[in-house]
Design a protein around this motif. Structure first.
Motif, mmCIF file in Angstrom:
data_model
loop_
_atom_site.group_PDB
_atom_site.id
_atom_site.type_symbol
_atom_site.label_atom_id
_atom_site.label_comp_id
_atom_site.label_asym_id
_atom_site.label_seq_id
_atom_site.Cartn_x
_atom_site.Cartn_y
_atom_site.Cartn_z
ATOM 1 N N ASP A 82 0.830 -1.215 0.000
ATOM 2 C CA ASP A 82 0.000 0.000 0.000
ATOM 3 C C ASP A 82 0.861 1.261 0.000
ATOM 4 N N THR A 119 0.776 3.846 -3.188
ATOM 5 C CA THR A 119 0.347 5.226 -2.952
ATOM 6 C C THR A 119 1.480 6.212 -3.214
ATOM 7 N N TYR A 176 1.969 6.728 -6.911
ATOM 8 C CA TYR A 176 0.889 7.581 -7.420
ATOM 9 C C TYR A 176 1.157 9.052 -7.099
#
Length: 137
Positions: free
Chosen positions: A42, A46, A49
């Motif tokens: 995760d 993230t 991104y």
């Protein structure tokens, strides 16, 4: 936050996989220590991104999770660039690892010299004083 909006990310994520080791009954401690709300994957996803290309993520973690960290970072085009092991004292095994990765970078990894926290006298090392911008008394 919009995609590609950060120049750097610093993270100290939970160290333990979910359902491993001693777990706390205190929810805040459980979340901060175990991957119950987010995991390494995760964090990498993230970060990829949010980071602009050629910008960096800096992570503090445990050495026993290094392979998991590298796999997750590379999965999301975050190339590990620097790894530095942190030792409490000279001769101790490392208890932390510092990882810097760069989004969309070419392969090249540098293992930096270890960071030692305490000298033989039990006081902080000169490098720790320097990091904190202090002078030895």
């Amino acid at each position: 936050f919009p995609a590609n909006s950060f120049d750097a990310i610093v993270t100290n994520p939970p160290y333990k996989k979910e359902n491993t080791g001693l777990t706390s009954k205190d929810e805040t401690q459980l979340i901060s220590r175990h991957e119950v709300m987010c995991n390494i994957d995760d964090i990498a996803k993230t970060s990829s991104y949010l980071l602009k290309s050629n910008c960096s993520i800096y992570m503090v973690h445990r050495p026993d999770r290094l392979i998991d960290i590298i796999e997750a970072l590379r999965k999301y085009k975050l190339e590990p660039k620097n790894i530095r092991f942190v030792h409490s004292k000279i001769g101790d095994k490392p208890n932390l690892v510092l990882v810097k990765a760069v989004k969309c970078a070419k392969e090249f990894l540098k293992i930096d010299k270890p960071l030692v926290i305490y000298g033989e006298d039990g006081n902080y090392t000169d490098e720790i004083y320097e990091i904190y911008g202090k002078k030895r008394d």
